[in-house]
Design a protein around this motif. Structure first.
Motif, PDB file in Angstrom:
ATOM      1  N   PHE A 249      -5.025   6.699  -0.969  1.00  0.00           N
ATOM      2  CA  PHE A 249      -5.539   6.271   0.325  1.00  0.00           C
ATOM      3  C   PHE A 249      -4.484   6.425   1.417  1.00  0.00           C
ATOM      4  O   PHE A 249      -4.792   6.817   2.542  1.00  0.00           O
ATOM      5  CB  PHE A 249      -6.030   4.820   0.246  1.00  0.00           C
ATOM      6  CG  PHE A 249      -7.418   4.687  -0.308  1.00  0.00           C
ATOM      7  CD1 PHE A 249      -8.530   4.915   0.496  1.00  0.00           C
ATOM      8  CD2 PHE A 249      -7.636   4.358  -1.633  1.00  0.00           C
ATOM      9  CE1 PHE A 249      -9.816   4.805  -0.004  1.00  0.00           C
ATOM     10  CE2 PHE A 249      -8.911   4.248  -2.145  1.00  0.00           C
ATOM     11  CZ  PHE A 249     -10.021   4.473  -1.329  1.00  0.00           C
ATOM     12  N   GLU A 250      -3.208   6.132   1.078  1.00  0.00           N
ATOM     13  CA  GLU A 250      -2.141   6.261   2.069  1.00  0.00           C
ATOM     14  C   GLU A 250      -1.967   7.709   2.510  1.00  0.00           C
ATOM     15  O   GLU A 250      -1.694   7.997   3.682  1.00  0.00           O
ATOM     16  CB  GLU A 250      -0.826   5.721   1.485  1.00  0.00           C
ATOM     17  CG  GLU A 250      -0.803   4.210   1.350  1.00  0.00           C
ATOM     18  CD  GLU A 250       0.452   3.731   0.644  1.00  0.00           C
ATOM     19  OE1 GLU A 250       1.273   4.597   0.232  1.00  0.00           O
ATOM     20  OE2 GLU A 250       0.617   2.507   0.500  1.00  0.00           O
ATOM     21  N   SER A 251      -2.132   8.636   1.574  1.00  0.00           N
ATOM     22  CA  SER A 251      -1.996  10.044   1.936  1.00  0.00           C
ATOM     23  C   SER A 251      -3.093  10.486   2.892  1.00  0.00           C
ATOM     24  O   SER A 251      -2.973  11.520   3.555  1.00  0.00           O
ATOM     25  CB  SER A 251      -2.028  10.922   0.682  1.00  0.00           C
ATOM     26  OG  SER A 251      -3.285  10.832   0.052  1.00  0.00           O
ATOM     27  N   ALA A 252      -4.173   9.697   2.947  1.00  0.00           N
ATOM     28  CA  ALA A 252      -5.262   9.970   3.880  1.00  0.00           C
ATOM     29  C   ALA A 252      -5.198   9.063   5.100  1.00  0.00           C
ATOM     30  O   ALA A 252      -6.189   8.929   5.835  1.00  0.00           O
ATOM     31  CB  ALA A 252      -6.608   9.785   3.184  1.00  0.00           C
ATOM     32  N   SER A 253      -4.022   8.427   5.306  1.00  0.00           N
ATOM     33  CA  SER A 253      -3.829   7.505   6.439  1.00  0.00           C
ATOM     34  C   SER A 253      -4.857   6.387   6.408  1.00  0.00           C
ATOM     35  O   SER A 253      -5.437   5.999   7.430  1.00  0.00           O
ATOM     36  CB  SER A 253      -3.907   8.269   7.777  1.00  0.00           C
ATOM     37  OG  SER A 253      -2.936   9.276   7.838  1.00  0.00           O
ATOM     38  N   GLU A 254      -5.100   5.844   5.241  1.00  0.00           N
ATOM     39  CA  GLU A 254      -6.109   4.807   5.039  1.00  0.00           C
ATOM     40  C   GLU A 254      -5.560   3.830   4.019  1.00  0.00           C
ATOM     41  O   GLU A 254      -4.558   4.083   3.340  1.00  0.00           O
ATOM     42  CB  GLU A 254      -7.425   5.452   4.567  1.00  0.00           C
ATOM     43  CG  GLU A 254      -8.593   4.521   4.345  1.00  0.00           C
ATOM     44  CD  GLU A 254      -9.004   3.774   5.603  1.00  0.00           C
ATOM     45  OE1 GLU A 254      -8.328   2.764   5.878  1.00  0.00           O
ATOM     46  OE2 GLU A 254      -9.959   4.195   6.283  1.00  0.00           O
TER      47      GLU A 254
END
Length: 813
Positions: A249-254
């Motif tokens: 999720f962090e890699s998707a800015s989420e």
């Protein structure tokens, strides 16, 4: 409640010279450009469109060869889909071409160049989806290019099925019904494109990471109602560590928690405007999706959507209420769906197979003249198989008898060999036979050599084998060759020398006479049959037992005294009849089945002292259609056919547009009398002989004529112009590959009335030079619209315009 902002466009509303521009404007409203369009007289196109509450545009497009491209809408924020339903097409992308098959879906984000080349008649569902309708469904921004999603298998096949269902019901869905479709559409869109590797969900991520995140998002979607759902439970079920899941999720800015809350908020937002949950309080809605604190839910909702849940529910409700005012109707409002009584109507679904070959067995017309100048128009066929002629002034007068070599039964075809070729202005005496002759062999066939040759059927074979447009091996229902998908005995076809597509054939009906009975036992009389059959409008509305029954009534006309009325002789209820091939027909399902009178009871003395006014006319006057090799004779259309208008008798003229070389005119389905609507299924089916003059009007000479832009059957009587409107004016094109079965399921008087209105408006504006406002007023106060028939698959409404309305204009006043 009607579907919001729904509309219907057809080129039928415009004269020929305006259709191309009107079509461009109609597609322009969908952000589509068109080029390479055939703008000839046959230009045809329809757009049935609607806009959903979330702003999703649905449009079913039907037309001919052309190239569609997307307008420059780079400032827009949407995705468009095009479900290709029928026709040959190619996707155009950066100079390349990719074949598109039926069921494929073309997707395109706003601002992307490209288009679709339609190389044949086509049908497509175009969908334009605002990005906000699915943005909350994505964990990250969508990165998408123009592409094609195969509809042949997997999720693409399921998605195509859903879109196809929308296309079929676009004019029937209500705004209540469209809301769950909006939700499902965004789900299908994201799932289908991700499954097709069309979406790069995570910028800079590997394909494996993208696939894992998509799989985890799907898992979360199915468990949004679980109040105990957390990152640990999702990670365990997905078979990854909680740390890895969070990094995805962090890699998707989420973040996991933000995504989970966003998806739950979106489900709450949908429920707030869903009529199914209108009885639930706002607290009930938020608790359904695992918000445990109503105040917290309200704050989160306001942050996400800019208004409170209460305001959102009220404002959307007000918008819907206001939109209802656009759809004014008479009478009481519609009752709630849950209390509405369900009505069922039996439908016969006729699924045609592929195009069978045409085995007409017709030889070129044999001209055996001369015919005596005083030869009567009526009477049994003279000896000989072909046509004979005499010279009448500068024109020839042909006599075309009805026999097994000059008729075709139950279908029209561009491939039939003509029985006769005439020049413009020639006269033709045409004998026609009713296909109900075997209801009473003694009165309607016996002794008549022409009728005997047509109806001949023994265990060894029948002279006219094909009866209908179905398969010759009767592989669908086993009824017989042609399956009875079309029933009318048609004499012809007659080719008109020089007739080409775009021309108009004028069929002048100069005389109509009964075909007298040839049985000496009934000398001087003529007989016909009326069948109150299973396809009639009455069939499921009967009061007395047995509730579903077919009743045949035999009528007689005394030709010796030239009486202008018919009287009933007797009636009988249809009982299962076994044809000479051993097939049992429990209903009237195949034409020309011999009725064994030992199996039925004749009820004499029916309709005692009732006289039926005789108004002889031809139910079928048709040119061959171009769209298919063999066409069911029952549904009428632009080419004429089984119109069943009682005004098509002596003194009337039918104008028909030519769509195949020679025109190929067929005449049949003769009637002694019929009421408007033909309610029970048939008229008094009655053999007739008519005298016709055939006049060809070339395309280049049509200017200034009442039929200058004709693409429908136009009937003229000495006092009136009669315009015919159909549920589907060109059903063979509009309904696509399954048109000959779909037309039986899709007819309505609403559609037929609208088509009759559009054509009458066009006639008044084009032929009489009226403005649209003048035409509409005149139609309401002086034009009579009536129901032509409701039993022929493609229902018909006619508009009658009296010529006397324009007498002052004709006199220059």
């Amino acid at each position: 409640m009607p579907l919001l902002n729904s509309s219907y466009f057809t080129t039928e509303s415009y004269p020929q010279h305006q259709r191309v521009n009107a079509w461009r404007e109609a597609l322009g409203r969908l952000s589509l450009d068109v080029k390479d369009l055939d703008g000839g007289g046959g230009m045809y196109g329809t757009v049935a469109s609607a806009v959903s509450p979330q702003g999703i545009t649905f449009a079913r497009i039907t037309s001919g060869p052309q190239e569609l491209s997307y307008q420059d809408d780079s400032r827009g924020d949407s995705i468009s889909l095009a479900l290709h339903m029928e026709g040959q097409a190619q996707l155009l992308d950066h100079g390349g071409r990719t074949a598109i098959a039926s069921g494929d879906i073309v997707y395109r984000p706003a601002g992307t160049a490209g288009g679709i080349s339609m190389q044949s008649n086509f049908r497509q569902l175009y969908v334009k989806i605002p990005r906000q309708a699915f943005r909350s469904r994505l964990a990250v921004p969508l990165s998408l290019k123009l592409g094609r999603l195969s509809g042949s298998s997997g999720i693409g096949h399921v998605f195509a099925g859903m879109l196809g269902s929308i296309a079929d019901t676009i004019d029937q869905l209500t705004s209540d019904q469209i809301r769950p479709i909006e939700i499902a559409l965004s789900e299908f869109l994201v799932t289908s494109l991700a499954d097709d590797d069309a979406v790069n969900i995570m910028l800079g991520a590997t394909n494996t990471q993208t696939a894992n995140l998509h799989r985890i998002c799907q898992l979360i979607e199915g468990r949004l109602g679980d109040a105990d759902l957390n990152i640990g439970k999702v990670a365990a079920e997905a078979g990854v560590s909680a740390r890895y899941l969070q990094k995805l999720f962090e890699s998707a800015s989420e973040s996991f928690s933000h995504y989970l809350r966003l998806r739950r908020l979106e489900r709450c937002r949908s429920d707030l405007i869903n009529p199914l949950y209108s009885h639930l309080s706002i607290s009930d809605v938020c608790f359904r999706w695992s918000f445990n604190d109503a105040a917290h839910f309200s704050r989160a909702f306001r942050e996400q959507y800019g208004m409170s849940p209460r305001t959102y529910r009220r404002e959307i409700g007000d918008t819907i209420s206001k939109s209802m005012l656009l759809h004014i109707s008479r009478g009481w409002p519609e009752v709630p769906p849950e209390s509405r009584a369900k009505r069922r109507r039996d439908e016969t679904v006729v699924e045609l197979g592929g195009e069978p070959g045409i085995e007409s067995g017709l030889e070129p017309a044999v001209l055996k003249g001369p015919l005596p100048a005083d030869a009567p128009a009526g009477g049994p066929a003279h000896e000989g198989e072909g046509a004979s002629f005499t010279v009448q002034g500068k024109f020839r007068h042909y006599h075309l008898p009805a026999n097994d070599h000059t008729v075709h039964w139950g279908y029209f075809s561009r491939s039939l060999r003509p029985t006769l070729e005439v020049q413009s202005g020639d006269f033709v005496t045409v004998e026609t036979l009713t296909h109900h002759g075997y209801d009473d062999y003694e009165r309607m066939i016996k002794g008549d050599s022409g009728a005997e040759s047509v109806f001949h059927w023994t265990a060894d074979g029948k002279n006219v084998d094909r009866r209908g447009a179905g398969p010759m091996d009767a592989s669908i229902y086993g009824r017989g060759a042609g399956e009875g998908f079309g029933v009318h005995i048609c004499t012809g076809p007659i080719a008109i020398e020089g007739a080409q597509p775009g021309d108009v054939v004028e069929v002048r009906i100069l005389d109509v006479r009964p075909r007298p009975c040839a049985n000496v036992k009934y000398g001087g009389m003529a007989f016909g049959s009326n069948a109150a059959a299973w396809w009639g409008l009455h069939y499921n509305e009967l009061l007395t037992e047995p509730k579903q029954r077919e009743v045949v009534t035999i009528y007689e006309v005394d030709c010796r005294e030239r009486k202008s009325f018919a009287k009933a002789v007797y009636n009988f209820r249809w009982t299962p009849q076994t044809d000479p091939f051993g097939v049992v027909h429990s209903k009237i399902d195949y034409p020309g089945v011999p009725v064994d009178h030992s199996t039925i009871h004749e009820n004499h003395g029916v309709l005692k002292d009732v006289r039926i006014p005789v108004r002889p006319h031809f139910g079928v006057i048709a040119l061959a259609p171009k769209e298919a090799g063999i066409v069911d004779s029952i549904p009428p259309s632009y080419f004429g056919g089984n119109i069943d208008n009682k005004r098509a008798g002596k003194g009337a003229t039918m104008y028909l547009p030519v769509s195949v070389p020679g025109g190929l005119l067929s005449i049949g389905d003769p009637h002694a009398s019929q009421g408007d609507s033909e309610l029970c299924g048939t008229a008094i089916e009655f053999s007739l002989t008519g005298v016709f003059q055939l006049v060809l009007h070339k395309k280049q000479d049509l200017e200034g004529k009442p039929f200058v832009d004709l693409n429908y059957p136009l009937l003229e009587t000495p006092e009136e112009w009669v315009i015919h409107g159909f549920s589907h004016p060109n059903y063979l094109t509009e309904l696509g590959e399954k048109a000959q079965s779909e037309i039986y399921k899709r007819s309505s008087l609403d559609l037929a009335m609208k088509d009759a209105f559009r054509k009458m408006r066009r006639f008044l504006m084009t032929t009489k030079g009226l403005t649209e406002d003048e035409a509409i007023s005149l139609m309401s106060v002086a034009v009579d619209f009536g129901i032509t028939q409701v039993v022929d698959g493609n229902w018909c409404v006619h508009g009658v315009l009296r010529k006397s309305l324009f007498v002052d204009r004709a006199n220059g006043k």
